[in-house]
Design a protein around this motif. Structure first.
Motif, mmCIF file in Angstrom:
data_model
loop_
_atom_site.group_PDB
_atom_site.id
_atom_site.type_symbol
_atom_site.label_atom_id
_atom_site.label_comp_id
_atom_site.label_asym_id
_atom_site.label_seq_id
_atom_site.Cartn_x
_atom_site.Cartn_y
_atom_site.Cartn_z
ATOM 1 N N ALA A 70 61.611 141.054 4.633
ATOM 2 C CA ALA A 70 61.357 139.483 4.389
ATOM 3 C C ALA A 70 62.377 138.683 4.124
ATOM 4 O O ALA A 70 62.423 137.486 3.993
ATOM 5 N N GLY A 71 63.732 139.564 3.477
ATOM 6 C CA GLY A 71 64.700 138.789 3.034
ATOM 7 C C GLY A 71 65.269 137.625 4.074
ATOM 8 O O GLY A 71 66.178 136.832 3.935
ATOM 9 N N LEU A 72 64.745 138.086 5.543
ATOM 10 C CA LEU A 72 65.360 137.216 6.431
ATOM 11 C C LEU A 72 64.810 135.730 6.317
ATOM 12 O O LEU A 72 65.486 134.851 6.703
ATOM 13 N N GLY A 73 63.823 135.505 5.313
ATOM 14 C CA GLY A 73 63.383 134.192 4.935
ATOM 15 C C GLY A 73 64.327 133.424 4.135
ATOM 16 O O GLY A 73 64.497 132.263 4.520
ATOM 17 N N PHE A 74 65.151 134.222 3.545
ATOM 18 C CA PHE A 74 66.318 133.554 2.626
ATOM 19 C C PHE A 74 67.327 132.922 3.600
ATOM 20 O O PHE A 74 67.760 131.878 3.438
#
Length: 194
Positions: A70-74
């Protein structure tokens, strides 16, 4: 854990983590540090808690790190001018790398009982911890260096809900999971006692 999560959300609703521009994010530092201090103190002084941590299913501990994809959200928040590149890019890419590798770690744990004691597993856990430490440092620097000028892109959104859950709950939790995995890895690497 539920009480800790509710506490973080309650404090977040009240704005307890919001700091002033150009100041170190002390409240978030406490939000990250206090649970970790309690965890390590409990590990140190409670043999039953230490035994519980060592009994956790290592595959489950490792699988939980897959959420870090979910680091893709950053990266998305950076692309939409919500978070600064100085923080969002390294934090997002590092989390994605750990999350992407997690299924491969689980597969290796399932296939080889001794994989947990391997250098590859230890390095992956250490990289995961380093990524979180780098994100904390860069988030702190970004907050401290902000001027508060209108339109400035800062890490201030990380001090409010829903993003607050990441530094005040998920970061300490992931660090605890890495610690538990490394503790078990060390035990496995030593081999059975005779």
């Amino acid at each position: 854990m539920a009480a800790w999560f509710v506490l973080v959300v309650s404090l977040g609703i009240s704005g307890a983590f919001v700091g002033r521009p150009g100041q170190p994010p002390v409240a978030i530092a406490i939000g990250v540090g206090a649970p970790l201090l309690m965890f390590f103190a409990w590990l140190r002084f409670s043999p039953s808690f230490r035994a519980f941590i060592l009994s956790l299913d290592l595959r489950l501990i490792t699988a939980m790190q897959a959420w870090r994809w979910a680091g893709l959200g950053f990266l998305s928040l950076y692309a939409h001018n919500v978070l600064p590149a100085m923080f969002a890019l390294p934090a997002g890419l590092g989390d994605m790398a750990v999350g992407f590798a997690a299924p491969w770690m689980i597969l290796a744990l399932v296939r080889r009982s001794d994989f947990a004691g391997s250098r590859a597993f230890v390095r992956w856990n250490l990289f995961g911890m380093l990524d979180l430490a780098v994100a904390i440092v860069l988030g702190t620097l970004s907050a401290t260096l902000s001027s508060g000028a209108a339109g400035e892109i800062t890490t201030a959104p990380m001090a409010t809900l829903p993003l607050l859950v990441i530094p005040a709950f998920l970061v300490p939790l992931f660090l605890m999971l890495h610690t538990a995995a490394l503790m078990q890895s060390r035990l496995i690497a030593r081999g059975p006692r005779v």
